[in-house]
Each structure stands twice: as C-alpha cells, then as structure tokens.
Design a protein around this motif. Structure first.
Motif, PDB file in Angstrom:
ATOM      1  N   PRO A   1     -14.556  10.100  37.806  1.00  0.00           N
ATOM      2  CA  PRO A   1     -13.759  10.236  38.874  1.00  0.00           C
ATOM      3  C   PRO A   1     -12.359  10.954  38.411  1.00  0.00           C
ATOM      4  CG  PRO A   1     -13.641   7.797  38.654  1.00  0.00           C
ATOM      5  CD  PRO A   1     -14.854   8.685  37.802  1.00  0.00           C
ATOM      6  N   ILE A   2     -12.155  10.923  37.123  1.00  0.00           N
ATOM      7  CA  ILE A   2     -10.954  11.503  36.713  1.00  0.00           C
ATOM      8  C   ILE A   2     -10.665  12.877  36.839  1.00  0.00           C
ATOM      9  CG2 ILE A   2      -9.318  11.551  34.631  1.00  0.00           C
ATOM     10  CD1 ILE A   2      -9.656   8.596  35.698  1.00  0.00           C
ATOM     11  N   VAL A   3      -9.713  13.364  37.758  1.00  0.00           N
ATOM     12  CA  VAL A   3      -9.773  14.806  38.088  1.00  0.00           C
ATOM     13  C   VAL A   3      -9.553  15.728  36.726  1.00  0.00           C
ATOM     14  CG1 VAL A   3      -8.396  16.395  39.332  1.00  0.00           C
ATOM     15  CG2 VAL A   3      -8.916  14.198  40.401  1.00  0.00           C
TER      16      VAL A   3
ATOM     17  N   GLY B   1     -12.955  20.761  41.834  1.00  0.00           N
ATOM     18  CA  GLY B   1     -12.262  20.619  43.340  1.00  0.00           C
ATOM     19  C   GLY B   1     -10.684  21.493  42.934  1.00  0.00           C
ATOM     20  N   ASP B   2     -10.142  22.050  44.058  1.00  0.00           N
ATOM     21  CA  ASP B   2      -8.974  22.762  43.879  1.00  0.00           C
ATOM     22  C   ASP B   2      -7.957  21.946  43.142  1.00  0.00           C
ATOM     23  OD1 ASP B   2      -9.519  21.963  46.716  1.00  0.00           O
ATOM     24  OD2 ASP B   2      -7.544  21.647  46.774  1.00  0.00           O
ATOM     25  N   GLY B   3      -8.135  20.432  43.298  1.00  0.00           N
ATOM     26  CA  GLY B   3      -6.964  19.592  42.492  1.00  0.00           C
ATOM     27  C   GLY B   3      -6.931  19.891  41.132  1.00  0.00           C
ATOM     28  N   CYS B   4      -8.189  20.273  40.683  1.00  0.00           N
ATOM     29  CA  CYS B   4      -8.404  20.405  38.998  1.00  0.00           C
ATOM     30  C   CYS B   4      -7.367  21.638  38.723  1.00  0.00           C
ATOM     31  CB  CYS B   4      -9.890  20.650  38.733  1.00  0.00           C
ATOM     32  SG  CYS B   4     -10.953  19.743  38.850  1.00  0.00           S
TER      33      CYS B   4
ATOM     34  N   HIS C   1     -15.484  12.824  41.589  1.00  0.00           N
ATOM     35  CA  HIS C   1     -15.652  11.857  42.245  1.00  0.00           C
ATOM     36  C   HIS C   1     -16.455  11.815  43.732  1.00  0.00           C
ATOM     37  CE1 HIS C   1     -12.216  14.371  43.266  1.00  0.00           C
ATOM     38  NE2 HIS C   1     -12.474  14.154  44.593  1.00  0.00           N
ATOM     39  N   ARG C   2     -16.594  13.090  44.199  1.00  0.00           N
ATOM     40  CA  ARG C   2     -17.192  13.495  45.393  1.00  0.00           C
ATOM     41  C   ARG C   2     -18.984  14.155  44.905  1.00  0.00           C
ATOM     42  NH1 ARG C   2     -14.585  13.414  49.453  1.00  0.00           N
ATOM     43  NH2 ARG C   2     -12.731  14.091  48.459  1.00  0.00           N
TER      44      ARG C   2
ATOM     45  N   GLU D   1      -4.467  20.508  36.428  1.00  0.00           N
ATOM     46  CA  GLU D   1      -4.713  19.642  35.104  1.00  0.00           C
ATOM     47  C   GLU D   1      -5.038  20.799  34.096  1.00  0.00           C
ATOM     48  OE1 GLU D   1      -4.864  16.578  34.771  1.00  0.00           O
ATOM     49  OE2 GLU D   1      -4.585  15.903  36.705  1.00  0.00           O
TER      50      GLU D   1
ATOM     51  N   ASN E   1     -11.811  22.928  49.016  1.00  0.00           N
ATOM     52  CA  ASN E   1     -11.761  22.428  50.396  1.00  0.00           C
ATOM     53  C   ASN E   1     -10.067  22.156  50.671  1.00  0.00           C
ATOM     54  OD1 ASN E   1     -10.595  20.307  49.266  1.00  0.00           O
ATOM     55  ND2 ASN E   1     -12.426  18.696  49.486  1.00  0.00           N
TER      56      ASN E   1
ATOM     57  N   HIS F   1     -10.668  11.564  52.837  1.00  0.00           N
ATOM     58  CA  HIS F   1     -10.560  11.778  51.361  1.00  0.00           C
ATOM     59  C   HIS F   1     -11.522  10.879  50.722  1.00  0.00           C
ATOM     60  CE1 HIS F   1     -10.012  12.154  47.211  1.00  0.00           C
ATOM     61  NE2 HIS F   1      -9.441  10.878  47.004  1.00  0.00           N
TER      62      HIS F   1
ATOM     63  N   TYR G   1      -7.445  20.725  50.079  1.00  0.00           N
ATOM     64  CA  TYR G   1      -6.985  19.574  49.952  1.00  0.00           C
ATOM     65  C   TYR G   1      -7.112  18.909  48.645  1.00  0.00           C
ATOM     66  CZ  TYR G   1      -5.484  19.941  54.635  1.00  0.00           C
ATOM     67  OH  TYR G   1      -4.968  20.556  55.918  1.00  0.00           O
ATOM     68  N   SER G   2      -5.852  17.862  48.078  1.00  0.00           N
ATOM     69  CA  SER G   2      -5.956  17.162  47.040  1.00  0.00           C
ATOM     70  C   SER G   2      -5.627  15.978  47.701  1.00  0.00           C
ATOM     71  CB  SER G   2      -5.200  17.378  45.773  1.00  0.00           C
ATOM     72  OG  SER G   2      -5.353  16.442  44.942  1.00  0.00           O
ATOM     73  N   VAL G   3      -6.429  14.513  48.018  1.00  0.00           N
ATOM     74  CA  VAL G   3      -6.078  13.945  48.980  1.00  0.00           C
ATOM     75  C   VAL G   3      -5.532  14.357  50.211  1.00  0.00           C
ATOM     76  CG1 VAL G   3      -5.154  11.237  49.042  1.00  0.00           C
ATOM     77  CG2 VAL G   3      -5.784  12.546  46.790  1.00  0.00           C
TER      78      VAL G   3
HETATM   79  C1  LIG Z   1      -6.053  12.693  36.684  1.00  0.00           C
HETATM   80  C2  LIG Z   1      -6.288  12.135  37.777  1.00  0.00           C
HETATM   81  N1  LIG Z   1      -5.050  12.022  38.728  1.00  0.00           N
HETATM   82  C3  LIG Z   1      -5.232  11.844  40.059  1.00  0.00           C
HETATM   83  C4  LIG Z   1      -6.341  11.171  40.508  1.00  0.00           C
HETATM   84  C5  LIG Z   1      -6.562  10.484  41.707  1.00  0.00           C
HETATM   85  N2  LIG Z   1      -7.216  11.619  42.625  1.00  0.00           N
HETATM   86  C6  LIG Z   1      -8.626  11.255  43.050  1.00  0.00           C
HETATM   87  S1  LIG Z   1      -9.340  12.213  43.740  1.00  0.00           S
HETATM   88  C7  LIG Z   1      -8.041  13.327  43.973  1.00  0.00           C
HETATM   89  C8  LIG Z   1      -8.128  14.576  44.734  1.00  0.00           C
HETATM   90  C9  LIG Z   1      -8.948  15.679  43.917  1.00  0.00           C
HETATM   91  O1  LIG Z   1      -8.921  16.673  44.660  1.00  0.00           O
HETATM   92  P1  LIG Z   1      -9.935  17.823  44.313  1.00  0.00           P
HETATM   93  O2  LIG Z   1     -10.103  17.995  42.928  1.00  0.00           O
HETATM   94  O3  LIG Z   1      -9.304  19.253  44.974  1.00  0.00           O
HETATM   95  O4  LIG Z   1     -11.252  17.298  45.094  1.00  0.00           O
HETATM   96  P2  LIG Z   1     -11.482  16.875  46.508  1.00  0.00           P
HETATM   97  O5  LIG Z   1     -10.947  15.456  46.545  1.00  0.00           O
HETATM   98  O6  LIG Z   1     -10.882  17.725  47.342  1.00  0.00           O
HETATM   99  O7  LIG Z   1     -12.971  17.148  46.452  1.00  0.00           O
HETATM  100  C10 LIG Z   1      -6.714  12.700  43.306  1.00  0.00           C
HETATM  101  C11 LIG Z   1      -5.576  13.272  42.964  1.00  0.00           C
HETATM  102  C12 LIG Z   1      -7.396  11.126  39.792  1.00  0.00           C
HETATM  103  N3  LIG Z   1      -8.576  10.520  40.030  1.00  0.00           N
HETATM  104  N4  LIG Z   1      -7.313  11.510  38.550  1.00  0.00           N
END
Ligand SMILES: Cc1ncc(C[n+]2csc(CCOP(=O)(O)OP(=O)(O)O)c2C)c(N)n1
Length: 322
Positions: free
Chosen positions: A114-116, A144-147, A65-66, A150, A174, A244, A176-178
């Motif tokens: 954008p799906i993480v 991202g660290d949010g991955c 998404h970024r 998953e 970075n 975010h 943070y996840s959101v």
């Molecule tokens: C499978 C899934 N869960 C939740 C979301 C909602 N979401 C969009 S961006 C995001 C944060 C992701 O964080 P990170 O991967 O660390 O990337 P950053 O935004 O910090 O660049 C979330 C939870 C999504 N898009 N896909």
C-alpha cells in the motif's frame, strides 16, 4: 477494437466476477470478520480485465492498495483472497497481510503493497532482470494518479526508458488521491501522459471504462514491448464509485462535485461490456447463466475460505528475515 464474441464473453464474465465479489465484500464488511481496511475497485474493473487478457503466468504484475481487481483478473486464487481478507491461514499471505498484501506467483501476480508508488521500482527491477536474462516476459506496474506525486515513479520511468525495459505502466486515472482531486494537487492543464512521454516511454491514452478500448490499447502496447520496443505507458480514465477506503458510498462528504459520481455510474464498465455482448448477438439468458455461474463460484469460495484456520501465534515470526 472489435473483440471476437468468445473473448468478449470471457472479459464480461471477469468484470462481472470482480464486481460481484467486491459487492459481497462490501455487504459482509459490517460483520467485522474482515479486520483489514479494504480499497474497492468498483467502477474500475475493465482496466485490469482488459490488460490481463494479454498476459501469461510468466509475466509479473505489481499492484497497490487497490489490488483486488488486478489479482482476480489474472484468474488468481479466489478462495485465498477471501481467506486473506479474513486473516486466515489459508489466505494468500497466510493471513498476515490482508487486502493490501496479495500475491499469487503461480498466476504471475507478484504482489501488492500500500505505500503509494512503492511497487513501481520493484516492477521496473523485474523488467530489468527479464532483459538481463534475455527472457521474453514482461512486467506490469499498476499505478494511480496519486503516484505522480512520488519521486521514485519518475526515477523508474527514466530508468525503464533508458534501458528500454520490457515493462507496461498502467495508470488508472480516477482523478482522486483519497479526497483530493488531481487539479488541487498538480498544476492546471498538466497531462500525466505528457509527463510520461517526456520521460521517454511510449504513451497511449484511452477510456478505462470501455473494455474494447482497454483491450485494444493493451494489445498494442504489449505486442510492442514483447517485440523489444521498450516500455509503454497507458493512461486509462476511470472512476472509483465507493469511498477511498471502506465499503460505503461517500458522496455525502462533498469532495466530489455534485452529479459527478452519478455521471460516472451511468458509464458503468460492466453495463458497457454487456451492451457490447448484446450488440454482438449474445442472448440475455446466456449472459444470465454466466452470471449465475459466477455467483455460485463466489458463494462456494466464500464458504471454503472461511473453513480455514486462524493463524497459530507460534508461527508469527516465520517469514521475518531480519
Ligand atoms: C507514500 C504514501 N503516502 C501516502 C499514503 C496514504 N495513501 C494511501 S492510498 C492514497 C491515495 C493514492 O491515490 P492513487 O495512487 O491515485 O490511487 P487510488 O487510491 O485513487 O486508487 C494515499 C495518499 C501512502 N499509502 N503512501
């Protein structure tokens, strides 16, 4: 790593261009002509620039998404990005996708969604194809660290390690996840690099705000991958300055500890690269000329992009395959 001055100028120029285009997006966003959400990378630009410096257009880059910095650092089409943000026909996805769905195959940018975690196995599949076809290209997966919450990411790392695939995983950590910090999402003391190493990929860790560090680590990893040594994973510490999703500052929301954003702003990747240039003896007026050239490039691309047409509703079903 010491970078030759000509290369450093080029890297600085790219970081500057990405910073300014994102600032322009933030400035214009309130006009409501861009109706898609935007996830800006201000503060994180050196990651994409340092990695892309070692890629060519036959490689395949996958993003999330970024994505603006990942796309632009490949010298992908600026006008098509701006048009896409405005939902216009001359956008890189014909105006259908907006900020989170970018593509420029000519430059090797195979796409963002954008799906993480969703593009991680797709990048891994591209690397698998390169290996099967005995090609020398590599795949790059930005995550991202949010991955790391998953499951598919672990499966992809495992498969890449098992088959020694030509893929570079680039973790932009970075924190943070959101609105949620890493340490609220994962057990205290866990290191993502160590997790990746445990999956069997080679790991490097560096400072994502220092272009010389990123450039050097990416050079090392990509040379090894191209030499058939299997997948690499680079964790790069960095920090997102804006909210975010959206154009604004959100420090007032209180999810970041007091002073954290300011401390990271003091470690600005653009300023850091400029300091390297000055230390290498580049005159400030030379840097200024380069900055002016970038500003003109953005202004002219913006005007041309907005001359595009609104998509024809009759073509809405084109490209839908089911
Ligand atoms: C499978 C899934 N869960 C939740 C979301 C909602 N979401 C969009 S961006 C995001 C944060 C992701 O964080 P990170 O991967 O660390 O990337 P950053 O935004 O910090 O660049 C979330 C939870 C999504 N898009 N896909």
């Amino acid at each position: 790593m010491t970078i030759v001055v000509e290369k450093l100028l080029d890297l600085y120029s790219q970081i500057h261009l990405i910073r300014r285009i994102e600032e322009k997006i933030a400035e214009e966003y309130h006009q409501q002509t861009m109706r898609c959400p935007v996830h800006l990378s201000i503060g994180q630009e050196a990651v994409a620039v340092g990695v892309s410096a070692h890629l060519n257009s036959n490689d395949r880059v996958y993003s999330n998404h970024r994505a603006h910095a990942h796309y632009l650092a490949l010298n992908a089409n600026l006008e098509s990005l701006i048009a896409e943000l405005h939902g216009l026909e001359n956008g890189c996805c014909g105006g259908r996708g907006g900020s989170m769905h970018l593509i420029d195959l000519e430059k090797g940018f195979a796409g963002s969604t954008p799906i993480v975690g969703a593009t991680v196995p797709i990048a891994m599949g591209a690397a698998f194809a390169f290996k099967q076809q005995k090609r020398s290209h590599i795949a790059v997966s930005y995550l991202g660290d949010g991955c790391f919450e998953e499951g598919v990411v672990y499966e992809s790392l495992n498969f890449a390690a098992l088959h020694r695939l030509p893929i570079l995983f680039v973790l932009e950590n970075n924190q943070y996840s959101v609105y949620t910090r890493l340490k609220q999402r994962q057990p205290e003391g866990r290191s993502i690099s160590k997790l990746a190493a445990a999956m069997g990929v080679s790991v490097l860790h560096g400072d994502g705000n220092c272009i010389d560090d990123v450039y050097g680590l990416a050079a090392q990893a990509i040379a090894q991958i191209r030499a058939g040594k299997g997948p690499y994973f680079i964790e790069l510490d960095t920090y997102r300055w804006p909210e975010h999703c959206g154009p604004s500052d959100d420090d007032h929301l209180g999810y970041r500890p007091q002073g954290e954003l300011a401390a990271w702003k003091a470690r600005c990747p653009l300023q850091y690269a400029k300091t390297l240039l000055v230390q290498a003896g580049v005159a400030l007026n030379h840097i200024q000329q380069l900055e002016q050239k970038n500003s003109k490039k953005i202004e002219s691309a913006w005007v041309k992009a907005l001359n595009g047409l609104t998509p024809n509703p009759k073509k809405a079903a084109e490209g839908v395959y089911v």
